[in-house]
Scaffold this active site. Sequence first.
Site, PDB file in Angstrom:
ATOM      1  N   MET A 163      28.243  27.129  43.695  1.00  0.00           N
ATOM      2  CA  MET A 163      28.863  27.357  44.997  1.00  0.00           C
ATOM      3  C   MET A 163      27.956  28.276  45.795  1.00  0.00           C
ATOM      4  O   MET A 163      27.430  29.264  45.291  1.00  0.00           O
ATOM      5  CB  MET A 163      30.273  27.910  44.882  1.00  0.00           C
ATOM      6  CG  MET A 163      30.460  29.229  44.196  1.00  0.00           C
ATOM      7  SD  MET A 163      32.206  29.702  44.298  1.00  0.00           S
ATOM      8  CE  MET A 163      32.243  31.137  43.240  1.00  0.00           C
ATOM      9  N   TYR A 439      30.617  40.294  41.603  1.00  0.00           N
ATOM     10  CA  TYR A 439      30.617  38.929  42.139  1.00  0.00           C
ATOM     11  C   TYR A 439      32.012  38.319  42.182  1.00  0.00           C
ATOM     12  O   TYR A 439      32.946  38.841  41.601  1.00  0.00           O
ATOM     13  CB  TYR A 439      29.606  38.037  41.432  1.00  0.00           C
ATOM     14  CG  TYR A 439      29.779  37.689  39.983  1.00  0.00           C
ATOM     15  CD1 TYR A 439      28.808  36.917  39.353  1.00  0.00           C
ATOM     16  CD2 TYR A 439      30.866  38.099  39.230  1.00  0.00           C
ATOM     17  CE1 TYR A 439      28.924  36.574  38.014  1.00  0.00           C
ATOM     18  CE2 TYR A 439      30.987  37.754  37.899  1.00  0.00           C
ATOM     19  CZ  TYR A 439      30.016  36.994  37.296  1.00  0.00           C
ATOM     20  OH  TYR A 439      30.136  36.650  35.973  1.00  0.00           O
ATOM     21  N   GLU A 440      32.108  37.247  42.960  1.00  0.00           N
ATOM     22  CA  GLU A 440      33.407  36.641  43.330  1.00  0.00           C
ATOM     23  C   GLU A 440      34.299  37.638  44.055  1.00  0.00           C
ATOM     24  O   GLU A 440      35.524  37.558  43.991  1.00  0.00           O
ATOM     25  CB  GLU A 440      34.135  36.070  42.097  1.00  0.00           C
ATOM     26  CG  GLU A 440      33.321  35.133  41.246  1.00  0.00           C
ATOM     27  CD  GLU A 440      32.663  34.017  42.030  1.00  0.00           C
ATOM     28  OE1 GLU A 440      33.164  33.678  43.109  1.00  0.00           O
ATOM     29  OE2 GLU A 440      31.646  33.500  41.563  1.00  0.00           O
ATOM     30  N   GLY A 441      33.691  38.564  44.759  1.00  0.00           N
ATOM     31  CA  GLY A 441      34.439  39.578  45.498  1.00  0.00           C
ATOM     32  C   GLY A 441      34.486  40.881  44.731  1.00  0.00           C
ATOM     33  O   GLY A 441      35.042  40.940  43.629  1.00  0.00           O
ATOM     34  N   GLN A 446      38.763  42.715  46.410  1.00  0.00           N
ATOM     35  CA  GLN A 446      40.002  42.315  45.726  1.00  0.00           C
ATOM     36  C   GLN A 446      41.152  43.227  46.143  1.00  0.00           C
ATOM     37  O   GLN A 446      42.285  42.767  46.366  1.00  0.00           O
ATOM     38  CB  GLN A 446      39.817  42.376  44.206  1.00  0.00           C
ATOM     39  CG  GLN A 446      38.680  41.553  43.638  1.00  0.00           C
ATOM     40  CD  GLN A 446      38.814  40.080  43.924  1.00  0.00           C
ATOM     41  OE1 GLN A 446      39.912  39.536  43.970  1.00  0.00           O
ATOM     42  NE2 GLN A 446      37.687  39.414  44.103  1.00  0.00           N
TER      43      GLN A 446
END
Length: 596
Positions: A163, A439-441, A446
């Site tokens: 992604m 990563y992924e926020g 969050q």
Amino acid sequence: MTDYAAPLRDMHFILHELAGLDAIGTFPAFADVTPDVVEAILAEAEKFAAGVLAPINATGDREGCRLDDKGRVACAEGWKEAWDRFVEAGWVGLSAPTEFGGQGLPKLVSTPVWEMWFSTNMAFAMLPQLNVSQAEVLRIAASDQLKRTWLPRIVSGEWGSTMNLTEPQAGSDLAATRTRAEPAADGTYRLFGQKIFISYGEHELTSNIVHLVLARVPDAPSGVKGLSLFLVPKYLLDADGNPGARNDVHCIAIEHKLGIHGSPTCTMSYGEVGGAVGYLVGEANRGLETMFIMMNEARFGVGVQGPGLAERAYQLARAYARERVQGRDAVTGEAGKPILCHPDVKRMLLSMRARVMAMRALLYTAAGWFDMAHANPDRAVAGKCRRYIDLLMPVAKGWCTEVGQQVCWDAIQVFGGMGFVEETGIAQFARDSRITTIYEGTTGIQANDLVGRKILREGGETLKELIAELRAAVLELRLAGELSVIADALAANVATLERTADWVLTTGKTDLAQVLAGAVPFLKLLGAVCATWQMARLALAARRGLKTAEGDAAYLTSLIELVRFHALTFAPEAEALGVAVREAGQSVIAFDDAFL
């Protein structure tokens, strides 16, 4: 290095006693998921994790990845063979839909399997994790033609997935995305731009790589509302559906990272020689909404990396503490005993085990909610599970990775000076774990999501629903008189959470900046309270087993003592976090930036 052994007894106990596996197995969608099947899957996963992934973990760390002058990325020795075996065994599609070649198993069954992969080789496991997340996006949002063309070979693992969100100038601010997508006469698009930090953006483990890329079509609105999502393959397909001509997408650099050296993290360039061919996924200008499907899957998966890495670090520290002879036994005074006899070393190991169990209980329970939301015919129950998932996803990702990272660092402390040198191997787990909170926020992102979208936007309704369930758990603990210490801890946690949530809801109406200044402490507070709750449920389940004389009495007793230790050691942290949320945020806002 000590061989990996999956904590199968703990896993099975949580699956059956806390996470609802037996109930999930009664749904028609999961009719074949019997206890014997689950036991066999976990046993085989342990063999693969210990026998295939663990042996190449240190190799990947030492060798890393190499980018040649032709833009090709080579992974570490053994990586290709391990991937081929992983695909051949069907592990990629464990929980994917059967209509696209997956096995259709519950998320609850795949979650402990993923924990094993992350325990033994996180850098390797990031690739199949991307496949699983991308498959979910395409299943939900892609056209039927795109599904037929791409999904089966993504689900099988024949093709890899990525992604592509972040850009050099944008970072986490996706509103600043510049990559553009120009429509072509044949209904496809041509993409132009650059993306950074793309995990497995280039490699030769698979015969094709399928990129999901955020970009802007002409005349798109500004900001995140103008983003569209495109499927951009490394190789275009020929008439027979096989990889053919190279698409105009190339890796131009790989990152040299603190950890996860075995996974290539790439800078990707699109459209250097005419434009990269891409296919629109979903509706134009709704790409971020669609990409969030993949990001939510990935966020949960990253959350599982927390206990996965922590479990392996704990196992290594425990083995060292049993073998390293130094000093006297604090109880008997006998000399020449392992350091496990030192009370502080035992405290560290017990702390590690307790926190791993709390993370595992929360994540497996959440995985059960996913399956309940999907398959339970009782819409009220399914809706409640969906609400809990939405509310606690930031906690599952943010809190579990923060705690998992801390456990990995504590493992180095058990090793002492030997943990600070690379030869013992424990340092790799601390380095690998560092990325999980980013990563992924990041944890801050969050936390902002939790406070802003999940609590303030709905007036705290789902949080209040959860608090009511927590109060019911306190009552159940009170009825079990011997668990009063745990009941007191959970009751105090719930009171702190309720008081702090009321403050957030009130202050958020007039001073959002102050609330956001305390968002991370609030996320950690909610995580700590959920940990106390899940550990309390663990103690109640162990007590039931003792009362009915089912199971190993010594093991069940140890679980109750573990929960008691957790309640006395970690539950009190909630009150300090509540103070940080309610009172410290004002200092953050008021402090003069010039003196930072």
